[in-house]
Structure formats: C-alpha cells, structure tokens
Design a protein around this motif. Structure first.
Motif, PDB file in Angstrom:
ATOM      1  N   VAL A  28       0.841  -1.195   0.000  1.00  0.00           N
ATOM      2  CA  VAL A  28       0.000   0.000   0.000  1.00  0.00           C
ATOM      3  C   VAL A  28       0.880   1.250   0.000  1.00  0.00           C
ATOM      4  O   VAL A  28       0.650   2.182  -0.775  1.00  0.00           O
ATOM      5  CB  VAL A  28      -0.976   0.001   1.197  1.00  0.00           C
ATOM      6  CG1 VAL A  28      -1.692   1.332   1.322  1.00  0.00           C
ATOM      7  CG2 VAL A  28      -1.984  -1.128   1.059  1.00  0.00           C
ATOM      8  N   ALA A  29       1.886   1.271   0.864  1.00  0.00           N
ATOM      9  CA  ALA A  29       2.765   2.439   0.941  1.00  0.00           C
ATOM     10  C   ALA A  29       3.502   2.669  -0.376  1.00  0.00           C
ATOM     11  O   ALA A  29       3.627   3.816  -0.832  1.00  0.00           O
ATOM     12  CB  ALA A  29       3.761   2.273   2.087  1.00  0.00           C
ATOM     13  N   GLN A  32       1.056   4.067  -2.861  1.00  0.00           N
ATOM     14  CA  GLN A  32       0.783   5.463  -2.518  1.00  0.00           C
ATOM     15  C   GLN A  32       1.933   6.371  -2.949  1.00  0.00           C
ATOM     16  O   GLN A  32       1.704   7.462  -3.481  1.00  0.00           O
ATOM     17  CB  GLN A  32       0.544   5.609  -1.015  1.00  0.00           C
ATOM     18  CG  GLN A  32      -0.776   5.050  -0.560  1.00  0.00           C
ATOM     19  CD  GLN A  32      -0.916   5.054   0.946  1.00  0.00           C
ATOM     20  OE1 GLN A  32       0.047   4.866   1.682  1.00  0.00           O
ATOM     21  NE2 GLN A  32      -2.143   5.250   1.413  1.00  0.00           N
ATOM     22  N   GLU A  33       3.163   5.928  -2.743  1.00  0.00           N
ATOM     23  CA  GLU A  33       4.318   6.726  -3.161  1.00  0.00           C
ATOM     24  C   GLU A  33       4.322   6.927  -4.671  1.00  0.00           C
ATOM     25  O   GLU A  33       4.583   8.027  -5.164  1.00  0.00           O
ATOM     26  CB  GLU A  33       5.613   6.062  -2.695  1.00  0.00           C
ATOM     27  CG  GLU A  33       5.815   6.161  -1.199  1.00  0.00           C
ATOM     28  CD  GLU A  33       6.995   5.337  -0.709  1.00  0.00           C
ATOM     29  OE1 GLU A  33       7.676   4.678  -1.523  1.00  0.00           O
ATOM     30  OE2 GLU A  33       7.227   5.342   0.513  1.00  0.00           O
ATOM     31  N   LEU A  35       1.661   6.751  -6.674  1.00  0.00           N
ATOM     32  CA  LEU A  35       0.527   7.617  -7.000  1.00  0.00           C
ATOM     33  C   LEU A  35       0.868   9.077  -6.743  1.00  0.00           C
ATOM     34  O   LEU A  35       0.489   9.961  -7.519  1.00  0.00           O
ATOM     35  CB  LEU A  35      -0.711   7.216  -6.180  1.00  0.00           C
ATOM     36  CG  LEU A  35      -1.368   5.893  -6.556  1.00  0.00           C
ATOM     37  CD1 LEU A  35      -2.370   5.474  -5.485  1.00  0.00           C
ATOM     38  CD2 LEU A  35      -2.047   5.985  -7.911  1.00  0.00           C
ATOM     39  N   THR A  36       1.604   9.339  -5.670  1.00  0.00           N
ATOM     40  CA  THR A  36       2.018  10.703  -5.356  1.00  0.00           C
ATOM     41  C   THR A  36       2.985  11.213  -6.404  1.00  0.00           C
ATOM     42  O   THR A  36       2.815  12.328  -6.922  1.00  0.00           O
ATOM     43  CB  THR A  36       2.664  10.765  -3.953  1.00  0.00           C
ATOM     44  OG1 THR A  36       1.692  10.366  -2.990  1.00  0.00           O
ATOM     45  CG2 THR A  36       3.147  12.163  -3.631  1.00  0.00           C
ATOM     46  N   LEU A  41      -2.130  11.392  -6.209  1.00  0.00           N
ATOM     47  CA  LEU A  41      -2.371  11.493  -4.772  1.00  0.00           C
ATOM     48  C   LEU A  41      -1.558  12.674  -4.259  1.00  0.00           C
ATOM     49  O   LEU A  41      -0.377  12.807  -4.609  1.00  0.00           O
ATOM     50  CB  LEU A  41      -1.928  10.194  -4.085  1.00  0.00           C
ATOM     51  CG  LEU A  41      -2.320   9.955  -2.636  1.00  0.00           C
ATOM     52  CD1 LEU A  41      -3.848   9.878  -2.488  1.00  0.00           C
ATOM     53  CD2 LEU A  41      -1.703   8.669  -2.124  1.00  0.00           C
ATOM     54  N   HIS A  45       0.301  11.993   1.774  1.00  0.00           N
ATOM     55  CA  HIS A  45      -0.758  11.024   2.034  1.00  0.00           C
ATOM     56  C   HIS A  45      -0.281   9.578   1.949  1.00  0.00           C
ATOM     57  O   HIS A  45      -1.083   8.663   2.067  1.00  0.00           O
ATOM     58  CB  HIS A  45      -1.934  11.240   1.074  1.00  0.00           C
ATOM     59  CG  HIS A  45      -2.701  12.479   1.372  1.00  0.00           C
ATOM     60  ND1 HIS A  45      -3.648  12.557   2.363  1.00  0.00           N
ATOM     61  CD2 HIS A  45      -2.626  13.713   0.827  1.00  0.00           C
ATOM     62  CE1 HIS A  45      -4.146  13.778   2.415  1.00  0.00           C
ATOM     63  NE2 HIS A  45      -3.533  14.501   1.493  1.00  0.00           N
ATOM     64  N   ALA A  46       1.002   9.351   1.754  1.00  0.00           N
ATOM     65  CA  ALA A  46       1.535   7.990   1.704  1.00  0.00           C
ATOM     66  C   ALA A  46       1.794   7.521   3.131  1.00  0.00           C
ATOM     67  O   ALA A  46       2.873   7.675   3.670  1.00  0.00           O
ATOM     68  CB  ALA A  46       2.811   7.942   0.866  1.00  0.00           C
ATOM     69  N   ASP A  47       0.750   6.955   3.760  1.00  0.00           N
ATOM     70  CA  ASP A  47       0.835   6.536   5.153  1.00  0.00           C
ATOM     71  C   ASP A  47       0.726   5.027   5.330  1.00  0.00           C
ATOM     72  O   ASP A  47       0.728   4.525   6.445  1.00  0.00           O
ATOM     73  CB  ASP A  47      -0.242   7.228   5.983  1.00  0.00           C
ATOM     74  CG  ASP A  47      -1.651   6.963   5.470  1.00  0.00           C
ATOM     75  OD1 ASP A  47      -1.820   6.153   4.529  1.00  0.00           O
ATOM     76  OD2 ASP A  47      -2.592   7.570   6.011  1.00  0.00           O
ATOM     77  N   GLU A  50      -4.813   1.979   3.499  1.00  0.00           N
ATOM     78  CA  GLU A  50      -5.646   1.992   2.305  1.00  0.00           C
ATOM     79  C   GLU A  50      -6.992   2.629   2.643  1.00  0.00           C
ATOM     80  O   GLU A  50      -7.943   1.962   3.003  1.00  0.00           O
ATOM     81  CB  GLU A  50      -5.842   0.568   1.789  1.00  0.00           C
ATOM     82  CG  GLU A  50      -6.576   0.498   0.480  1.00  0.00           C
ATOM     83  CD  GLU A  50      -6.704  -0.911  -0.036  1.00  0.00           C
ATOM     84  OE1 GLU A  50      -7.491  -1.107  -0.979  1.00  0.00           O
ATOM     85  OE2 GLU A  50      -6.041  -1.825   0.482  1.00  0.00           O
ATOM     86  N   THR A  54      -6.919   7.002  -1.129  1.00  0.00           N
ATOM     87  CA  THR A  54      -6.013   6.114  -1.868  1.00  0.00           C
ATOM     88  C   THR A  54      -6.784   5.313  -2.908  1.00  0.00           C
ATOM     89  O   THR A  54      -6.359   5.206  -4.062  1.00  0.00           O
ATOM     90  CB  THR A  54      -5.278   5.171  -0.901  1.00  0.00           C
ATOM     91  OG1 THR A  54      -4.480   5.950  -0.002  1.00  0.00           O
ATOM     92  CG2 THR A  54      -4.387   4.194  -1.642  1.00  0.00           C
TER      93      THR A  54
END
Length: 92
Positions: A28-29, A32-33, A35-36, A41, A45-47, A50, A54
C-alpha cells in the motif's frame, strides 16, 4: 472423591485481532508513493493505510491506463506503475 459428570464450560478464547501482513502495508505504501509521484495522490498522504483517498487515486490511475477501475491495490498494479506504462498526472 469421584469426578462429576458435569464440567464447567471453558472460557471462550478472546476474539482474534485482524492484522494485515507487513507485505500488504508495504505494498500500500509503495503504491501510494507511486501515485504521489505521478500526481494522482497529494503529497503527504503515503501513510501505508488503504483509505478512501487512496482507493480513489488508484481508480483514477486505473481508468487513465485502461485497467478497469476497481480501486484494488495489488502487486500487479504496482508492477504496472513501476514498468513505466502510466500517464503522469491525474488532470490532463
């Protein structure tokens, strides 16, 4: 003393706590990275969780790249992102 035929019921085990394996959190992280970095994203928001933001970003990425848009984070999605088949930015 003779044991009784009746026995006290044993205490129930405590309910199991559901935890995601570390690999899932890492996946997930990583997604997210990516997507950023691709503009789907917002930064910060990469925490590794999900959440709705996200999943919406994943759906946008999937839609822009003709992958369907179910919002699921999978190893195949990350591989797609890392292979360079993405369009940069959520807004044309």
């Amino acid at each position: 003393m003779k044991p009784s035929a009746f026995q006290e019921p044993k205490a129930a085990a405590p309910p199991a706590v559901f935890e995601l394996p570390d690999e899932s959190l890492t996946l997930v992280a990583k997604v997210q990275e990516r997507l950023t970095s691709l503009g789907f994203l917002p930064p910060g928001h990469a925490d590794g969780v999900e959440g709705a933001m996200t999943r919406d970003a994943v759906r946008s990425y999937q839609s822009r790249n003709n992958l369907g848009s179910n919002g699921d984070i999978t190893p195949a999605l990350l591989a797609h992102m890392e292979a360079g088949f993405q369009e940069i930015g959520a807004n044309p």
